[in-house]
Scaffold this active site. Structure first.
Site, PDB file in Angstrom:
ATOM      1  N   ARG A 199     -17.087  73.645 -10.967  1.00  9.71           N
ATOM      2  CA  ARG A 199     -18.281  73.957 -11.774  1.00  9.71           C
ATOM      3  C   ARG A 199     -17.870  74.631 -13.078  1.00  9.71           C
ATOM      4  O   ARG A 199     -17.034  75.530 -13.091  1.00  9.71           O
ATOM      5  CB  ARG A 199     -19.247  74.811 -10.943  1.00  9.71           C
ATOM      6  CG  ARG A 199     -19.715  74.002  -9.734  1.00  9.71           C
ATOM      7  CD  ARG A 199     -20.668  74.750  -8.873  1.00  9.71           C
ATOM      8  NE  ARG A 199     -21.882  75.089  -9.597  1.00  9.71           N
ATOM      9  CZ  ARG A 199     -22.827  75.881  -9.096  1.00  9.71           C
ATOM     10  NH1 ARG A 199     -22.690  76.403  -7.905  1.00  9.71           N
ATOM     11  NH2 ARG A 199     -23.908  76.141  -9.790  1.00  9.71           N
ATOM     12  N   ASP A 236     -34.086  74.162  -9.768  1.00 10.17           N
ATOM     13  CA  ASP A 236     -33.563  74.062  -8.399  1.00 10.17           C
ATOM     14  C   ASP A 236     -34.495  73.262  -7.483  1.00 10.17           C
ATOM     15  O   ASP A 236     -34.110  72.905  -6.369  1.00 10.17           O
ATOM     16  CB  ASP A 236     -33.342  75.469  -7.812  1.00 10.17           C
ATOM     17  CG  ASP A 236     -32.167  76.176  -8.492  1.00 10.17           C
ATOM     18  OD1 ASP A 236     -31.308  75.482  -9.075  1.00 10.17           O
ATOM     19  OD2 ASP A 236     -32.120  77.415  -8.448  1.00 10.17           O
ATOM     20  N   LYS A 286     -24.205  71.284 -10.482  1.00  6.42           N
ATOM     21  CA  LYS A 286     -24.549  72.239  -9.417  1.00  6.42           C
ATOM     22  C   LYS A 286     -23.566  72.051  -8.256  1.00  6.42           C
ATOM     23  O   LYS A 286     -22.487  71.508  -8.451  1.00  6.42           O
ATOM     24  CB  LYS A 286     -26.004  72.014  -8.981  1.00  6.42           C
ATOM     25  CG  LYS A 286     -27.014  72.204 -10.091  1.00  6.42           C
ATOM     26  CD  LYS A 286     -27.125  73.651 -10.503  1.00  6.42           C
ATOM     27  CE  LYS A 286     -28.073  73.815 -11.670  1.00  6.42           C
ATOM     28  NZ  LYS A 286     -28.060  75.162 -12.226  1.00  6.42           N
TER      29      LYS A 286
HETATM   30  C1  S3P Z   1     -29.459  80.769 -11.206  1.00  8.90           C
HETATM   31  C2  S3P Z   1     -29.564  80.007 -12.325  1.00  8.90           C
HETATM   32  C3  S3P Z   1     -29.567  78.544 -12.298  1.00  8.90           C
HETATM   33  C4  S3P Z   1     -29.934  78.039 -10.911  1.00  8.90           C
HETATM   34  C5  S3P Z   1     -29.148  78.725  -9.833  1.00  8.90           C
HETATM   35  C6  S3P Z   1     -29.426  80.210  -9.847  1.00  8.90           C
HETATM   36  C7  S3P Z   1     -29.397  82.231 -11.366  1.00  8.90           C
HETATM   37  O1  S3P Z   1     -28.271  78.067 -12.616  1.00  8.90           O
HETATM   38  O2  S3P Z   1     -29.760  76.649 -10.846  1.00  8.90           O
HETATM   39  O3  S3P Z   1     -29.489  78.220  -8.551  1.00  8.90           O
HETATM   40  O4  S3P Z   1     -29.527  82.966 -10.369  1.00  8.90           O
HETATM   41  O5  S3P Z   1     -29.218  82.656 -12.503  1.00  8.90           O
HETATM   42  P1  S3P Z   1     -27.742  77.960 -14.130  1.00  8.90           P
HETATM   43  O6  S3P Z   1     -27.620  79.300 -14.697  1.00  8.90           O
HETATM   44  O7  S3P Z   1     -26.397  77.280 -14.003  1.00  8.90           O
HETATM   45  O8  S3P Z   1     -28.737  77.127 -14.838  1.00  8.90           O
END
Ligand code: S3P
Length: 425
Positions: A121, A318, A345
């Site tokens: 990632r 999500d 993801k």
């Molecule tokens: C999250 C942000 C999102 C989300 C993840 C949780 C967070 O990811 O998809 O499940 O807790 O800040 P990204 O920051 O990569 O968009």
């Protein structure tokens, strides 16, 4: 371990979702940096949160967990201890990114390896900004394992503009910005979840937002005191129950005290657009920095196709796998776009959804940044793969509930990452 999906006759009653995952991570991290004892109620107990808890304990923070209550003895902004071993962040992207921000300002070196999935990632854009701030941080091919050398000078505050939405990168920079020698300014192209900003305000740290620009002044050796935090129910976990109810022919459920922060409620807007039977009852809020919450009632519904793009996609990021499953049962075409971040993801969620739901009979075309779904189609059971991605595994279980014949979902243990009680709920 494979899981054979049972068929369910009725979905009925009241249900309280587990604590919000994003907020639980942040509540633990900020409480660890406060001075004094913070009490976090309805904290999520799941694999990803365990990663944050253990990482903080390894850094010398005492945390007692009793059921859903976590009591954190904060060590102050300068009080973390050298763990003298690598910090295991498991599968948790939020733990890896937020800690990378915090540890970039630390006077000792650290290594954050991450599991096999996390090592694919992207970390590159975050690392570049942290380096600009003066951090000595290294990655392998712009991914974990991450190694950070002891920081000898205060970090420099920066002004950055991220070309794509990521609340985790934003939060990591805010944590680093606490140690900056001035005002750190982050411009978001699209508003992402603002839990870190809200919690910082709850702890009394001045952070502001104007026209998509978030500004935070470095604390210059100061501290902030402990607070009590009430974590709302996780709307991302609740969305699985809502989807089950919407797709079932005999369903009516009331979901209690779920988080209604508007940066996270895209799924509610989307199902309303699809014609779902849904009612939202917000609770009266006294403290503006505690997260908004309320009850949501959902029942069996006939759905129609919709267009999901821009900020709406990000507010439901999500939950897009669930939107796609709903779209396979809705009348007409559903178009999801501006969702390229889903390719990075726990799996490439766009590819995996098209492939696995497609194998069950759904009509789904992949685009560069989204999916086109034609509905309705009758899904047929079979063996499906979840790629050890918790949200994909749970989506496929719901698909199996409404499919003809038997469905078996592989690697079901991944649900413990975010929603350990999912199979029993
Ligand atoms: C999250 C942000 C999102 C989300 C993840 C949780 C967070 O990811 O998809 O499940 O807790 O800040 P990204 O920051 O990569 O968009």
């Amino acid at each position: 371990m494979g899981y054979v999906v049972p068929k369910i006759r009725k979905i009925f009653g009241e249900w309280r979702p587990p604590g919000d995952k994003s907020i639980s991570h942040r509540a633990l991290m900020l409480s660890a940096l406060a001075t004094g004892e913070s009490c976090i109620r309805h904290c999520l107990r799941a694999g990803d949160i365990h990663s944050t808890l253990e990482a903080l304990r390894g850094l010398g923070v005492s945390i007692q967990v009793d059921g859903e209550t976590a009591v954190v003895r904060g060590v102050g902004l300068q009080g973390l201890k050298n763990p003298s071993h690598i910090i295991d962040v498991g599968n948790s992207g939020t733990t890896l990114r937020l800690l990378s921000g915090r540890l970039s300002a630390q006077g000792f070196s650290s290594v954050l390896p991450g599991d096999t999935s996390l090592r694919n990632r992207p970390m590159g854009p975050l690392i570049r900004v942290l380096k600009q701030m003066g951090a000595q941080i290294k990655a392998v091919n712009e991914c974990a394992p991450i190694s950070i050398r002891a920081c000898v000078h205060p970090l420099s505050a920066v002004k950055v503009e991220f070309p794509f939405p990521s609340a985790q990168f934003k939060s990591a920079l805010l944590l680093a910005g606490l140690y900056g020698d001035g005002v750190t300014e982050i411009k978001e192209m699209v508003n992402t979840r603002d839990h870190t900003e809200r919690l910082l305000k709850l702890f009394g740290v001045p952070v502001s937002r104007e026209e998509g620009r978030i500004r935070l002044e470095g604390m210059r050796g100061g501290n902030f005191p402990a607070r009590s935090i009430e974590v709302p129910g996780d709307i991302s976990a609740a969305a699985f129950m809502m989807t089950a109810a919407l797709l079932h022919s005999d369903a009516s459920i009331n979901i209690q005290a779920v988080g209604l922060n508007t940066t996270r409620t895209g799924f509610l807007d989307i199902i309303q657009m699809m014609g779902a039977q849904v009612a939202v009852d917000p609770m009266l809020q006294t403290d503006p920095w505690q997260e908004p919450r309320g009850d949501v009632s959902v029942g069996s519904s006939r759905l129609q196709g919709v267009r999901v793009s821009g900020e709406l996609t990000i507010r439901a990021i999500d939950e897009i796998p669930l939107v796609v499953l709903l779209a396979t049962q809705a009348v007409g075409q559903t178009l999801v776009s501006d969702a390229a971040v889903l390719r990075y993801k726990e799996s490439d969620r766009l590819r995996v959804l098209a492939r696995e739901l497609g194998q069950m009979g759904a009509s789904i075309q992949e685009t560069v940044d989204g999916l086109v779904i034609e509905g309705p189609t009758r899904l047929k059971g079979g063996m499906v793969r979840s790629y050890h991605d918790h949200r994909i595994a749970m989506t496929l279980v719901l698909a199996g509930m409404i499919s003809d014949g038997e469905t078996e979902v592989d690697e079901i243990d991944s649900v413990a990452i975010s929603f350990p009680g999912f199979l029993e709920a």
